[in-house]
Structure formats: structure tokens, C-alpha cells
Enzyme design. Structure first.
Site, short mmCIF file in Angstrom:
data_model
loop_
_atom_site.label_atom_id
_atom_site.label_comp_id
_atom_site.label_asym_id
_atom_site.label_seq_id
_atom_site.Cartn_x
_atom_site.Cartn_y
_atom_site.Cartn_z
NE ARG A 1 17.81 23.08 -30.09
CZ ARG A 1 18.88 22.95 -30.90
NH1 ARG A 1 18.74 22.67 -31.96
NH2 ARG A 1 20.06 24.01 -30.99
CE1 TYR B 1 17.42 19.62 -22.79
CE2 TYR B 1 16.86 19.99 -25.04
CZ TYR B 1 17.41 20.28 -23.87
OH TYR B 1 18.19 21.53 -23.76
CE LYS C 1 15.29 28.00 -29.61
NZ LYS C 1 16.54 27.66 -29.22
CG HIS D 1 17.92 31.19 -32.32
ND1 HIS D 1 18.98 30.35 -32.52
CD2 HIS D 1 17.44 31.10 -31.06
CE1 HIS D 1 19.20 29.79 -31.41
NE2 HIS D 1 18.21 30.23 -30.44
CB SER E 1 22.26 26.61 -29.46
OG SER E 1 20.76 26.60 -30.30
CB ALA E 2 25.20 27.06 -26.06
CB CYS E 3 26.85 31.60 -29.46
SG CYS E 3 27.47 29.85 -30.10
CG ASP F 1 16.21 30.97 -27.44
OD1 ASP F 1 17.39 31.09 -27.61
OD2 ASP F 1 15.37 30.13 -27.75
CG ASN G 1 21.60 21.69 -23.78
OD1 ASN G 1 21.82 22.73 -23.53
ND2 ASN G 1 20.83 20.85 -24.28
NE ARG H 1 19.73 24.53 -22.76
CZ ARG H 1 19.88 25.47 -23.60
NH1 ARG H 1 19.26 26.59 -23.64
NH2 ARG H 1 20.80 25.32 -24.59
P1 GTP Z 1 20.65 29.19 -25.96
O1 GTP Z 1 19.69 28.77 -24.87
O2 GTP Z 1 21.13 27.43 -26.37
O3 GTP Z 1 19.95 29.61 -27.20
O4 GTP Z 1 21.99 29.61 -25.64
P2 GTP Z 1 22.32 31.04 -25.73
O5 GTP Z 1 22.70 31.77 -26.83
O6 GTP Z 1 21.39 31.90 -24.56
O7 GTP Z 1 23.82 31.20 -24.67
P3 GTP Z 1 24.20 31.43 -23.03
O8 GTP Z 1 24.11 33.05 -22.87
O9 GTP Z 1 23.57 30.67 -22.22
O10 GTP Z 1 25.75 31.35 -23.20
C1 GTP Z 1 26.07 29.75 -23.75
C2 GTP Z 1 27.73 29.95 -22.96
O11 GTP Z 1 28.70 31.02 -23.73
C3 GTP Z 1 27.98 29.72 -21.42
O12 GTP Z 1 28.62 28.94 -21.15
C4 GTP Z 1 28.62 31.22 -21.30
O13 GTP Z 1 29.42 31.20 -20.25
C5 GTP Z 1 29.45 31.50 -22.43
N1 GTP Z 1 29.34 32.79 -22.99
C6 GTP Z 1 28.18 33.87 -22.81
N2 GTP Z 1 28.70 35.23 -23.03
C7 GTP Z 1 30.09 35.03 -23.33
C8 GTP Z 1 31.13 35.91 -23.39
O14 GTP Z 1 30.94 37.13 -23.85
N3 GTP Z 1 32.19 35.61 -23.58
C9 GTP Z 1 32.60 34.26 -23.60
N4 GTP Z 1 33.94 33.74 -23.53
N5 GTP Z 1 31.91 33.21 -23.08
C10 GTP Z 1 30.59 33.49 -23.14
C1 SPV Z 2 18.74 26.23 -28.22
O1 SPV Z 2 19.32 25.04 -28.20
O2 SPV Z 2 18.81 27.36 -29.05
C2 SPV Z 2 17.88 26.69 -26.92
C3 SPV Z 2 17.47 25.52 -26.13
O3 SPV Z 2 17.67 27.59 -26.55
S1 SPV Z 2 16.28 24.55 -27.00
O4 SPV Z 2 14.86 24.77 -26.18
O5 SPV Z 2 16.33 23.35 -26.42
O6 SPV Z 2 16.30 24.59 -28.14
MN MN Z 3 18.41 29.04 -28.29
#
Ligand code: GTP
Ligand code: SPV
Ligand code: MN
Length: 588
Positions: free
Chosen positions: A69, A197, A206, A226, A248-250, A277, A369, A371
């Protein structure tokens, strides 16, 4: 094809603007989708993967400059700049339409215009909403067909209604200098140009389900967040639902599909995934808050997904999945990404399309990133309520971010307004999900900084208002942090499946069955309240991540004080009072 006049008029307008060679209406049939998959493989837009190991799966690579994004090119276009607020980029709607139509004009020449009718939420649910996206990308059509409910059934539900959202996507030259992701909340309109993308172009996600829907929610007394949604089943077979907002990605996808530790599984605990999500939530007839997942698939982060960290997500990607920007293993025509296993392929193509030897190369095979787009129905722990038109009742709302220091493993807010305060002060280290520096601490209230379609101060006000609407039936609000680091930079909490131990305390708190200690920031479990059975973790470490560091939190309040200034007089008095309360309690 529909007879809806408002839809037909807009499609005619789009035809005149974009000048496609042909127009194809997506009917949602497998036949049509299969023909599109074939076509995309012929043009090289997608690569068909090993049919035995990954049936119905494909790989797609985006341009190197189009992998996440683009928040600096994302705009809220409302009449009054003040309504976009300090956390959004703003453009004047008339100027934005002009600029975007000029960029998109004639750009479908020699191409096909695909018209995608889609529903966010189960088709026909009173909580669902309908959109039309036009696009010149088969990749977008195929992804939308996984991520949303598409086709004729949606058009039948819409009938003659004018209540639908317009979405124009044009790839143009995928020129990052002319890339714009624009939202017109007052017109129910989204326009995205020069990207191909994910979050920039799958307009149901989003753009609609968060940016436009958050604005609709404010106007119509509901919430678009979210958030993941999951159900926790206890050994008696009772299921309690929680939602969680992490940036995101947390860790949303990971938590949403979590497998409880063995000791819990043996007792009969289970986790059911409703969404990973986005949550749309509304007060139900019984007065409680009810949530649906408006999506129909998972657009998940590939790196780090493996048999240990998230077996359910991995299983979800084994059929009918589109992979974006991962490595292609040439030996067996499958895919690979960092953290899938310890055995990277030697004969491979990296995400950029170059030959890649995973055993020797220092470059990454998959983009951080990268997917997978996987159908929700593939998920082994998908909830039986996934397609429920009324949704699921929410017992707890959890906020969380990526914080190396300061924020404890878990705490409960004092009450709803204090919980809104907890969400509003969320900060998290940035990730690869958006372009820009990674690992920088930034404020991300309710994980909505990139996704709130209006003034964030008014959004806080809407949260306060929802608390009044829900009264004593409002969910309890918590905050978690899986990401505390020790002096050596190692995670102090094991995370992933073991996060269930924290969920257990949260549910017990909702049921009034668990103890807690009152601290200045809220209620924390005592270390012995977190069950460590079967976990190799020492009490000392657990104590450390369950401690409120007065000095750090005092510094944090000063920082919040500064941050709050950006909201000016739009900051609800309730949140100002919460901040003062926290300061007082810390000073005692
Ligand atoms: P978006 O799709 O971007 O919204 O991301 P998301 O919030 O769904 O994140 P996702 O579950 O894909 O996790 C993102 C990253 O965080 C990955 O690399 C995981 O390995 C890491 N991760 C997830 N849960 C944990 C956790 O409990 N502990 C740690 N240390 N890392 C974690
Ligand atoms: C995020 O970034 O929170 C996602 C991936 O879930 S995207 O659809 O690219 O926003
Ligand atoms: Mn997301």
C-alpha cells in the site's frame, strides 16, 4: 447483467471514459473464472503451479515498484479539508475527479473492461453492502472472486437500489509517480490508478470495507474496524467471540487461526476463525455488539507462515490460492518464502523474476510483503458462523501493536471510555505492509491510521458514542503486546499458539472468573493468572512483561499529550479526561 439504472448509467460513463475494446460482466461462475485463469496464464500475468501439490493455485509477480500500500498517495477527497483530519491526505473532490479521469481516460484502449458486482458480507445479509468495481486486470478479477462474493447473485440482491459503492481501477502504466488511491466518502466512490497491488486495487478491502465503510458507520451508528474475529470454544462447547485490532503485519491472521497449546486441546478448547482482517459491527436486537467479516478470503502475509507458526493459514493456501511476489521453486513448480521451512530451493525464480539459488543467495526469494489470496472455506478452523447473516456476538475487543518496550503482555481497560483511550494511544513499529521505513514507532490509533475515512478525532467521538449506544452490554476492552524484546533483541513472549494463554485470561475476565491487579494503566493479570502449563518459560520473564514501568509510562503520557494536539478541538473531552486520569494515577 443487471437492469439497475444507476449501475448501467455508471458503466456507460466508465465505457466512455476508459474506451475499452470490450466489456465483460463477471457472473461468478466457475466457467468464466477458469477461462480468465487460462487467459492470464497465456499472457504471463499468472503462472499455473503444480496441479497435484497445489491444485488450482497460481503465482503472480507485480512490478518491483508496486509491492505494498502507498499511504503517501492515498487520499480522502471530501468537500471540507477539515473533515479528512490530521491523519489523512486530502484532495478537493472536483480537482481529484478531474485529475484521476484525465489519468485514466482512454487507458483501457486495446483492453477489456471487467465489471465486478460484489458483496462485502454474506449475500443478502442486513449487515452486508454491495459494490461494483471496474478493472482492466484479470488478476484483480480473480483476487476479488476469492476475497469477496461476486456475480449475478449479488446483482439480484441489489435489484433497483442505488445503495452501492462505485470503484474504478485502472492499471494505466503502473507509474508510481501517477499512482493515486482516492476515496470520496460523500459520493460512495473509490478511484485507484497506476497500481496493480493488493490493498491498492482490491477495492472491496481497505478502500471500501474500511475507508468508505468507517464513514458510513459513523453516519449510520455502526463500526467498520481493522479487526480479526475469532471464536473460543471451551470444553463445555460454549463459544465466546472476540475481535482484535492490530496494525498491518502485526499478527491478526496468526491470532485468528491460532491452534491452542496441547494442554488446552487435550481439555477440549478450540479456536474458530470468523475473519482475519476486517470486522463490521452493529448493535443487535439483543443489545449486544454483533460482528460480521465482510470478506470471503484471506489476503495474508506469506513470509513467516509455516507448519509451526500457522498451520491453518498454510493449509488454507493448498488449493485455489493466488500467490503474489513469492519465490517459484523450479524443481516441482511450487512456491517458497522466507520462513516456510529451512530448505530454500536451489533452482528457483525470486519475486523479481530473476534466477535464484536459495541456498547461496543473500537476496530474499519472496518480498517481505508477499501475500497469499486464499478462500476462507479452505481454512480448517473456519467458523460455522462464517456465512451467518446476523454475525457473531462480541464479548471482548482487543487492541495491540508491535512494541519492543513499555506495553505489557496484556491489560484490561477500566471501562469502555478508558478502552477507547487505550485504542487511541496505540503505537506500533512500522512493517513492510506499506511502503516506507520499517521498524519506526508511530501512532496507529485502533490500527486505523491508514484506513479511517474521516477525521480521526470524530472517529474517537464515534467510539465514545457507540459506548453509550451499547451501555452495559458493551464488550470489555483489552490491550495486548506479543512483541516485547529482551536486551538481546529476542522476543520475551513465545507468541503464536501460546497467545491462547492470554485469550483464556481475557475470556475469564469477561466472565468475572479471573483475578487482576489494578495498575495506573488498567487491570493486569498477576503472573500466576497466566497458565504456563507445558510452556518452557520462566516466571521472571513473565513478571517482566507483566510490569507497568512507571517512568516509561510517564514519558508515554507526555508523548500522548503531544500527539493529541493534532486533533485540536475534535479530541473528545472524554479522552482528555482519560489522559488526565492516567497522569494522576501514575503520579501517585
Ligand atoms: P495484515 O494482513 O497486513 O493486516 O497483517 P496481520 O495483522 O494479519 O499479520 P500476520 O498475522 O500476517 O503476521 C505478520 C507477521 O507477524 C508475521 O511475520 C508473523 O510471523 C508475525 N507474528 C504474528 N503473530 C506473532 C506472535 O504472536 N509473535 C511474534 N513474535 N510474531 C508474530
Ligand atoms: C494490510 O496492510 O493491513 C493488509 C494488506 O491487510 S492490504 O490489503 O494490502 O492492505
Ligand atoms: Mn490488514
Amino acid at each position: 447483467m443487471t437492469t439497475n439504472k444507476s449501475v448501467l448509467a455508471w458503466i456507460e460513463e466508465m465505457k466512455n471514459l476508459l474506451n475499452p475494446d470490450k466489456v465483460v460482466w463477471i457472473d461468478g461462475s466457475e466457467e468464466q473464472l477458469e477461462a480468465l485463469r487460462k487467459e492470464a496464464c497465456e499472457t504471463g500475468e499468472m503462472i499455473k503451479l503444480n496441479e497435484e501439490k497445489l491444485p488450482g493455485c497460481y503465482l503472480h509477480r507485480t512490478r518491483e515498484n508496486d509491492v505494498a500500500r502507498v499511504e503517501d498517495r492515498t487520499f480522502i477527497c471530501c468537500r471540507d479539508e477539515k473533515d479528512a483530519g490530521p491523519t489523512n491526505n486530502w484532495k478537493n473532490p472536483q480537482e481529484a475527479y478531474q485529475m484521476l479521469f484525465d489519468i485514466a481516460r482512454g487507458s483501457y484502449k486495446g483492453r477489456t473492461m471487467y465489471v465486478i458486482p460484489y458483496s462485502m458480507g454474506p449475500v443478502g445479509s442486513p449487515l452486508a453492502k454491495i459494490g461494483y468495481e471496474v478493472t482492466d486486470s484479470i488478476y484483480v478479477v480473480l483476487n476479488m472472486s476469492i476475497m469477496t462474493r461476486v456475480g449475478t447473485a449479488v446483482e439480484e440482491v441489489l435489484g433497483d437500489s442505488e445503495d452501492w459503492i462505485k470503484g474504478l481501477h485502472a492499471m494505466c502504466d503502473v507509474d508510481p509517480e501517477k499512482r493515486y488511491i482516492c476515496h470520496f466518502p460523500e459520493d460512495n466512490y473509490i478511484i485507484s490508478v497506476n497500481s496493480a497491488y493488493g490493498g491498492n486495487v482490491l477495492l472491496g478491502k481497505k478502500c471500501f470495507a474500511l475507508r468508505i465503510a468507517s464513514y458510513l458507520g459513523k453516519c449510520e451508528d455502526w463500526m467498520a474496524e481493522h479487526m480479526l474475529i475469532l471464536g473460543i470454544e471451551n470444553p463445555q462447547g460454549e463459544i465466546k467471540y472476540v475481535t482484535a485490532a492490530f496494525p498491518s503485519a502485526c499478527g491478526k491472521t496468526n491470532l485468528a487461526m491460532l491452534i491452542p497449546p496441547e494442554s488446552y486441546r487435550n481439555k477440549g478448547y478450540k479456536v474458530w476463525c470468523v475473519g482475519d482482517d476486517i470486522a463490521w459491527m452493529r448493535k443487535g436486537p439483543d443489545g449486544r455488539l454483533w460482528a460480521i467479516n465482510p470478506e470471503n478470503g484471506f489476503f495474508g502475509v506469506a513470509p513467516g507462515t509455516n507448519e509451526k507458526s500457522n498451520p491453518n493459514a498454510l493449509a488454507s493456501t493448498k488449493k485455489g490460492t493466488i500467490f503474489t511476489n513469492v519465490a517459484l521453486n523450479l524443481d516441482d513448480n511450487t512456491v517458497w518464502w522466507e520462513g516456510l521451512d529451512k530448505n530454500p530451493p536451489e533452482h528457483a525464480i525470486d519475486w523479481k523474476g530473476n534466477p535464484w539459488n536459495g541456498k547461496e543467495s543473500t537476496e530474499k526469494g519472496a518480498h517481505p510483503n508477499s501475500r497469499f489470496t486464499a478462500p476462507a472455506k479452505n481454512c480448517p478452523c473456519i467458523s460455522s458462523e462464517f456465512n451467518s447473516t446476523s454475525g457473531v456476538p462480541v464479548s471482548a475487543i482487543i487492541f495491540g501493536g508491535r512494541r519492543a518496550t513499555t506495553t505489557p503482555l496484556v491489560y484490561q481497560s477500566r471501562d469502555w471510555n478508558n478502552g477507547v483511550f487505550v485504542g487511541s494511544i496505540m503505537a506500533s513499529e512500522t512493517t513492510a505492509a506499506a511502503t516506507g521505513a520499517v521498524g519506526v514507532l508511530r501512532h496507529d490509533p485502533m490500527a486505523m491510521k491508514p484506513f479511517c475515512g474521516y477525521h480521526m478525532g470524530d472517529y474517537f467521538g464515534h467510539w465514545i458514542e457507540m459506548g453509550k449506544i451499547l451501555g452495559d452490554k458493551a464488550p470489555k476492552i483489552f490491550n495486548v503486546n506479543w512483541f516485547r524484546l529482551d536486551e538481546d533483541g529476542k522476543f520475551m513472549w513465545p507468541g503464536f499458539g501460546d497467545n491462547f494463554r492470554v485469550l483464556e485470561w481475557i475470556i475469564k475476565r469477561c466472565e468475572g472468573k479471573a483475578d487482576a491487579v489494578e495498575t495506573p494503566i488498567g487491570y493486569l493479570p498477576r503472573p500466576e493468572d497466566i497458565n504456563l502449563e507445558g510452556l518452557d518459560m520462566d516466571m521472571e520473564t513473565l513478571k517482566k512483561i507483566l510490569t507497568v514501568d512507571n517512568e516509561k509510562w510517564t514519558a508515554e503520557t507526555k508523548e500522548i499529550e503531544e500527539y493529541y494536539k493534532i486533533f485540536g478541538d475534535k479530541l473528545p473531552a472524554e479522552l482528555r479526561a482519560e489522559l488526565e486520569g492516567l497522569k494522576e494515577r501514575l503520579a501517585k
